[in-house]
Design a protein around this motif. Structure first.
Motif, short mmCIF file in Angstrom:
data_model
loop_
_atom_site.label_atom_id
_atom_site.label_comp_id
_atom_site.label_asym_id
_atom_site.label_seq_id
_atom_site.Cartn_x
_atom_site.Cartn_y
_atom_site.Cartn_z
N ARG A 146 0.84 -1.20 0.00
CA ARG A 146 0.00 0.00 0.00
C ARG A 146 0.88 1.25 0.00
O ARG A 146 2.06 1.18 0.31
N ALA A 147 0.25 2.37 -0.34
CA ALA A 147 0.98 3.65 -0.36
C ALA A 147 1.45 3.97 1.06
O ALA A 147 0.76 3.71 2.03
N THR A 148 2.65 4.53 1.16
CA THR A 148 3.25 4.86 2.44
C THR A 148 3.79 6.28 2.40
O THR A 148 4.49 6.66 1.46
N GLU A 149 3.47 7.07 3.42
CA GLU A 149 3.99 8.44 3.51
C GLU A 149 5.28 8.43 4.32
O GLU A 149 5.35 7.82 5.38
N VAL A 150 6.29 9.08 3.80
CA VAL A 150 7.58 9.22 4.49
C VAL A 150 7.75 10.68 4.86
O VAL A 150 7.83 11.55 3.99
N ALA A 151 7.77 10.95 6.17
CA ALA A 151 7.89 12.33 6.66
C ALA A 151 9.36 12.75 6.71
O ALA A 151 10.25 11.92 6.79
N GLY A 152 9.57 14.04 6.66
CA GLY A 152 10.92 14.59 6.81
C GLY A 152 11.73 14.61 5.53
O GLY A 152 12.94 14.76 5.57
N VAL A 153 11.08 14.45 4.39
CA VAL A 153 11.80 14.44 3.12
C VAL A 153 11.70 15.83 2.49
O VAL A 153 10.61 16.32 2.23
N VAL A 154 12.84 16.45 2.27
CA VAL A 154 12.90 17.76 1.64
C VAL A 154 13.82 17.64 0.44
O VAL A 154 14.97 17.23 0.58
N GLY A 155 13.31 17.95 -0.74
CA GLY A 155 14.14 17.85 -1.93
C GLY A 155 13.30 17.77 -3.18
O GLY A 155 12.15 18.20 -3.20
N SER B 212 10.06 12.52 -11.26
CA SER B 212 8.94 13.38 -11.65
C SER B 212 9.30 14.87 -11.62
O SER B 212 8.49 15.68 -12.08
N SER B 213 10.45 15.23 -11.08
CA SER B 213 10.86 16.63 -10.89
C SER B 213 9.95 17.40 -9.96
O SER B 213 9.92 18.62 -9.94
N GLN B 214 9.17 16.69 -9.14
CA GLN B 214 8.25 17.30 -8.19
C GLN B 214 8.98 17.62 -6.89
O GLN B 214 9.70 16.78 -6.36
N ALA B 215 8.80 18.84 -6.39
CA ALA B 215 9.45 19.27 -5.14
C ALA B 215 8.69 18.73 -3.94
O ALA B 215 7.48 18.59 -3.96
N SER B 216 9.44 18.41 -2.88
CA SER B 216 8.87 17.96 -1.62
C SER B 216 9.42 18.84 -0.51
O SER B 216 10.63 19.03 -0.42
N SER B 217 8.52 19.37 0.34
CA SER B 217 8.99 20.27 1.39
C SER B 217 8.84 19.69 2.79
O SER B 217 9.36 20.22 3.74
N SER B 218 8.11 18.56 2.92
CA SER B 218 7.96 17.99 4.27
C SER B 218 7.78 16.48 4.25
O SER B 218 8.16 15.80 5.19
N SER B 219 7.16 15.94 3.22
CA SER B 219 6.95 14.49 3.17
C SER B 219 6.73 14.08 1.70
O SER B 219 6.51 14.91 0.84
N THR B 220 6.79 12.78 1.46
CA THR B 220 6.49 12.25 0.16
C THR B 220 5.72 10.95 0.32
O THR B 220 5.86 10.27 1.33
N THR B 221 4.87 10.64 -0.64
CA THR B 221 4.09 9.41 -0.59
C THR B 221 4.61 8.46 -1.65
O THR B 221 4.70 8.82 -2.83
N LEU B 222 4.95 7.24 -1.21
CA LEU B 222 5.45 6.22 -2.12
C LEU B 222 4.32 5.24 -2.40
O LEU B 222 3.64 4.80 -1.50
N THR B 223 4.13 4.91 -3.67
CA THR B 223 3.08 3.97 -4.03
C THR B 223 3.65 2.63 -4.41
O THR B 223 4.82 2.49 -4.62
#
Length: 57
Positions: free
Chosen positions: A32-41, A46-57
């Motif tokens: 299942r999809a999982t959110e990982v907190a604390g990811v900045v980059g 996808s070239s999508q910016a992340s400022s606090s978390s990212t969701t992995l599918t």
């Protein structure tokens, strides 16, 4: 993901994380999809910016 925050690696259940220089590789082994907190980059695929978390599918 280009990773610019500190020397630590975020943790989430079922997620494998590996740093190589300033690049962080995240691999979701769960069924299942999982959110990982604390990811900045920027997601290198996808070239999508992340400022606090990212969701992995």
């Amino acid at each position: 993901m280009r990773f610019s925050e500190g020397p630590w690696v975020p943790r989430a259940h079922g997620v494998e994380a590996q740093r190589r220089g300033d690049v962080l590789f995240l691999l979701n082994h769960s069924d299942r999809a999982t959110e990982v907190a604390g990811v900045v980059g920027t997601d290198r695929l996808s070239s999508q910016a992340s400022s606090s978390s990212t969701t992995l599918t």
